[in-house]
Design an enzyme around this catalytic site. Structure first.
Site, PDB file in Angstrom:
ATOM      1  N   SER A 142       0.869  -1.181   0.000  1.00  0.00           N
ATOM      2  CA  SER A 142       0.000   0.000   0.000  1.00  0.00           C
ATOM      3  C   SER A 142       0.898   1.221   0.000  1.00  0.00           C
ATOM      4  CB  SER A 142      -0.874  -0.018   1.261  1.00  0.00           C
ATOM      5  OG  SER A 142      -1.501   1.230   1.480  1.00  0.00           O
ATOM      6  N   TYR A 155      -2.405  -1.636  10.231  1.00  0.00           N
ATOM      7  CA  TYR A 155      -2.321  -1.711   8.771  1.00  0.00           C
ATOM      8  C   TYR A 155      -0.986  -1.149   8.283  1.00  0.00           C
ATOM      9  CZ  TYR A 155      -3.993  -1.285   3.910  1.00  0.00           C
ATOM     10  OH  TYR A 155      -4.151  -1.388   2.551  1.00  0.00           O
TER      11      TYR A 155
END
Length: 260
Positions: A142, A155
């Protein structure tokens, strides 16, 4: 056909980014295993690929946090197709909360799915790639592999960790013909991201429109979401790139949100 007869496993491929990657691989001649915890959805996705592209596809029940399930799923693919050429570790979820309110159980769940999943699937696939003398391992990172955002401690930690794991695999696998890379998307409008919009609005005390315009797209160059098709193209690029020239590298696809 860039992936003709290549055996490809894509986790979390019943929907979203993983599904788009599976379709792209099939369109380039790849045999695709839809590895997902939702087996009925995975079977539907595999059936659609076979109908649309006329290529081999199968559904594999896989909880990526379970070593037993991962090993069984990979064994099923190897038995059917003789090996594994491409692994895309894509399965993931999102939980948002400030650090001081982040339940330890949620922290462990996030790291298990993103990091343990990447480790276990790689561990299971690498021996088969080494036996062939070639292979591509791709992790779905990401922009949060490079940057941080409020409310996303687990995350961000997990996505940073994928860079390190990919680099180790690149170092270990280079002489055995195996490459490892990380794709780092910006915000892609999948169900995972759509779920975050009201959650972040609530936590940040702003409107849902502001979450989209300021938090998600405010630092892009064109206020556009990255698409699943964009990421599928990057996944094809890494899978089909046959030399070690790019191994250990990550590629950001974020409409300019993060630039390197």
């Amino acid at each position: 056909m860039k992936l003709k007869d290549k055996s490809c496993i894509v986790t979390g491929a019943a929907s979203g980014i993983g599904n788009a990657i599976a379709h792209k691989y099939a369109s380039e001649g790849g045999k695709v295993a839809i590895a997902d915890i939702k087996i009925e959805a995975a079977q539907a996705a595999a059936d659609e690929i076979k109908t649309r592209f006329g290529t081999d596809a199968m559904a594999v029940a896989m909880d990526v946090t379970s070593e037993e399930a991962v090993n069984a799923g990979v064994a099923k693919v190897v038995e059917a197709w003789g090996g594994v050429d491409v692994l895309v570790s894509n399965a993931g979820i999102q939980i948002v909360n400030p650090v001081e309110q982040f339940a330890f159980s949620d922290w462990k769940k996030m790291l298990a799915i993103h990091l343990d999943g990447a480790f276990l699937t790689s561990k299971a696939c690498l021996p088969h790639m080494y036996a062939k003398g070639s292979g591509s391992v791709i992790f779905m990172g990401s922009v949060h592999s490079k940057e941080a955002s409020p409310l996303k401690s687990a995350y961000v930690t997990a996505k940073h960790g994928l860079l390190g794991l990919a680099r180790v695999i690149a170092k270990e696998g280079g002489k055995k013909g195996v490459r490892a890379n990380v794709i780092c998307p910006g915000f892609v409008k999948t169900p995972l991201v759509e779920k975050q919009i009201p959650e972040q609005a609530r936590e940040l005390g702003i409107s849902e429109d502001e979450v989209v315009s300021r938090v998600m797209l405010g630092q892009t160059v064109d206020a556009e979401f990255t698409t699943v098709e964009d990421i599928a193209e990057v996944a094809l690029f890494f899978a089909a790139f046959e030399t070690n020239a790019l191994t250990g590298q990550s590629l950001v696809a974020s409409h300019g949100w993060c630039m390197e």
